[in-house]
Design an enzyme around this catalytic site. Structure first.
Site, mmCIF file in Angstrom:
data_model
loop_
_atom_site.group_PDB
_atom_site.id
_atom_site.type_symbol
_atom_site.label_atom_id
_atom_site.label_comp_id
_atom_site.label_asym_id
_atom_site.label_seq_id
_atom_site.Cartn_x
_atom_site.Cartn_y
_atom_site.Cartn_z
ATOM 1 N N LEU A 131 6.568 1.884 4.641
ATOM 2 C CA LEU A 131 7.712 2.258 3.805
ATOM 3 C C LEU A 131 8.301 3.602 4.234
ATOM 4 C CD1 LEU A 131 6.307 1.202 0.303
ATOM 5 C CD2 LEU A 131 8.100 0.046 1.605
ATOM 6 N N HIS A 178 -4.476 1.836 7.252
ATOM 7 C CA HIS A 178 -3.109 2.370 7.347
ATOM 8 C C HIS A 178 -2.905 3.511 6.344
ATOM 9 C CE1 HIS A 178 1.441 1.635 7.712
ATOM 10 N NE2 HIS A 178 1.330 2.476 6.699
ATOM 11 N N GLN A 220 3.273 10.009 0.887
ATOM 12 C CA GLN A 220 4.533 9.258 0.982
ATOM 13 C C GLN A 220 5.463 9.514 -0.202
ATOM 14 O OE1 GLN A 220 2.402 5.352 2.025
ATOM 15 N NE2 GLN A 220 4.347 5.183 3.093
ATOM 16 N N GLY A 278 0.833 -1.188 0.000
ATOM 17 C CA GLY A 278 0.000 0.000 0.000
ATOM 18 C C GLY A 278 0.870 1.242 0.000
#
Ligand code: ZN
Length: 167
Positions: free
Chosen positions: A88, A129, A50, A45
């Site tokens: 990540l 998340h 990000q 995901g």
């Protein structure tokens, strides 16, 4: 195109992401880039903040095909489950996070059409998340103070090693 993944403590990870007005070509390209970035990083995901884009877009693939959702929001949640999670953007840290076991998420697909996703187990976890990311929330915010104290050394190291230019 593969994009650089922003890591803690990048400020863009802490902003509220902007809702998408319309799913236009640049956003479709961004979703495509995010999917590529996610697959290359072997993630399941990824949320737009990000990759440094503060907009409401997430992608996910738990091995059942790519899901791209613009303006995703949780409209129903039930049950509870605690499982280990990584991120990540918070490398080398795995934390047990308590979340709803099942969720219903509404959003827009890559064609701008409204979609409803009913998810349980791993997909429910991934969606929660990633939607957290759109609110500036990271897994390190979802653990107890005592637990956070235990990983303070690791967080300190991530802050020290952080070198990306601020957005
Ligand atoms: Zn994450």
């Amino acid at each position: 195109m593969n994009r650089l993944i922003k890591t803690y403590p990048a400020s863009v990870l802490r902003h509220m992401a902007k809702p998408v007005d319309a799913v236009d070509k640049p956003l479709v390209t961004l979703a495509h880039d995010m999917a590529e970035t996610m697959y290359l990083a072997r993630g399941i995901g990824l949320a737009a903040p990000q990759v440094g884009e503060s907009c409401c877009l997430i992608v996910a693939d738990i091995g059942e095909g790519l899901l791209q959702l613009f303006n995703p929001r949780i409209v129903a949640a039930e049950g509870e489950a605690a499982e280990k999670e990584g991120c990540l953007s918070v490398p080398e840290i795995t934390l047990e996070i308590r979340r709803a076991a099942r969720v219903v998420v509404e959003g827009l697909n890559h064609e701008g059409k409204p979609v409803t996703v009913e998810a349980e187990d791993l997909l429910a976890r991934v969606l929660q998340h990633e939607i957290d990311h759109l609110h500036g929330t990271l897994i390190i915010d979802r653990i107890s103070k005592a637990h956070r104290q235990l990983i303070s050394g690791k967080l300190k190291r991530l802050r020290r090693e952080y070198q990306h230019p601020e957005e």
